[in-house]
Design an enzyme around this catalytic site. Sequence first.
Site, short mmCIF file in Angstrom:
data_model
loop_
_atom_site.label_atom_id
_atom_site.label_comp_id
_atom_site.label_asym_id
_atom_site.label_seq_id
_atom_site.Cartn_x
_atom_site.Cartn_y
_atom_site.Cartn_z
N LYS A 117 -0.85 16.67 -8.00
CA LYS A 117 -0.32 16.38 -9.34
C LYS A 117 0.46 17.58 -9.88
O LYS A 117 1.46 17.40 -10.59
CB LYS A 117 -1.47 16.01 -10.29
CG LYS A 117 -2.08 14.65 -10.02
CD LYS A 117 -1.09 13.51 -10.25
CE LYS A 117 -1.75 12.14 -10.21
NZ LYS A 117 -0.80 11.05 -10.48
N TYR A 138 -6.39 16.45 -5.75
CA TYR A 138 -5.73 15.76 -6.86
C TYR A 138 -4.90 16.74 -7.68
O TYR A 138 -3.71 16.50 -7.94
CB TYR A 138 -6.80 15.10 -7.73
CG TYR A 138 -6.28 14.23 -8.85
CD1 TYR A 138 -5.70 13.00 -8.58
CD2 TYR A 138 -6.39 14.64 -10.18
CE1 TYR A 138 -5.24 12.18 -9.61
CE2 TYR A 138 -5.93 13.83 -11.22
CZ TYR A 138 -5.36 12.61 -10.92
OH TYR A 138 -4.90 11.81 -11.94
N ASN A 188 3.64 5.89 -11.17
CA ASN A 188 2.36 5.98 -11.86
C ASN A 188 1.16 5.88 -10.92
O ASN A 188 0.07 6.37 -11.24
CB ASN A 188 2.29 4.87 -12.91
CG ASN A 188 0.88 4.54 -13.34
OD1 ASN A 188 0.28 5.24 -14.16
ND2 ASN A 188 0.31 3.47 -12.77
N ASP A 208 0.87 -1.17 0.00
CA ASP A 208 0.00 0.00 0.00
C ASP A 208 0.90 1.22 0.00
O ASP A 208 1.49 1.58 1.02
CB ASP A 208 -0.90 0.00 1.24
CG ASP A 208 -1.80 1.22 1.31
OD1 ASP A 208 -1.72 2.10 0.41
OD2 ASP A 208 -2.58 1.32 2.28
#
Length: 244
Positions: A148, A144, A80, A54
Site C-alpha cells: 500500500k 499489506y 480499489n 481474479d
Amino acid sequence: MSAAPRKVAAVTGGSAGIGQAICEDLLAKGYEVVSLSRRKASIDHPRMHSIEVDLGDRAATGEAAAELVRRFEVDTVVHNAGVIRPALLADVKLADLDALTELHLGCAIQLLQAALPRMRAQHFGRVVLMSSRAAVGLATRTAYSATKAGMLGMARTWALELAADGITVNVVAPGPIRTDMFYDLVEEGSDKERALAASVPVKRLGESADVARAVGFFVDPANGFVTGQVLYVCGGTSVGSLAL
C-alpha cells in the site's frame, strides 16, 4: 483542447464494501461503471456492468483488461481491490508478499497500461489508487503496508509522467472503515470495536461512503489541477496512533 470526457469508470473490487459505495456514487454522478471483481456487482442499474476476474491472477487480469478497453471507452480507473493477510514479522510468508504485490501494484499497472492509449488520445484521464492508513505503519501489516505504501510512490511517478496528457493520478488512503474486511479482523459490536472507535480522533469508525466521496473529488473532470496527492480518509489516525 481536451475532448469532453465520456465519464466511463472502471472500479476494481466493485462488488462489495468500499468498491460498491464508489460504484453507487459514480452512477449517481452519471458515469458508466464497470466493476472488475471475483463476483458480479449486485447493483441493478442500466449503466452498471461487471467483469468477473481474479485480479490476483496476472494472466486473468491481462485478459480482463483487454476485454475492458475493447468493450468500454474507459477514461477513469479506480483501483480499489485489496486484501490484508495480517501477520507479525516472524510469521510473514513471502508468498503473501508476492500475492499482495500482484494485486495492489501489478494489477494497477496492467489496467492503466490498457486504458492509457485512449486516455492519451482524448487528452483526459482520472486514476485513483486505494492505499491505506497502514501505509504509514501498523503492526501485523508487513506485506499489506509495504504494497500500500508502494502505491504512493507509483502514483506520484505516474502523476509526473502523465500530467501533460491531461491525466491525473491520486491516492485515497482510508483508515478503519466499517466493511466486511474490517469485521473479518474485529468482531462487530465487540469491546475491541468500541475501543478502536474511541481511539480515532473523530471518535467514530469510517463508512464506505466517506471514502467514496474522496474518490469522487479526485475523479471529477473539473479537478484537473490536483495530481500526485494522497488523501487520508482516516478520522485523524494518520496524524496520531492507531491500535487494532
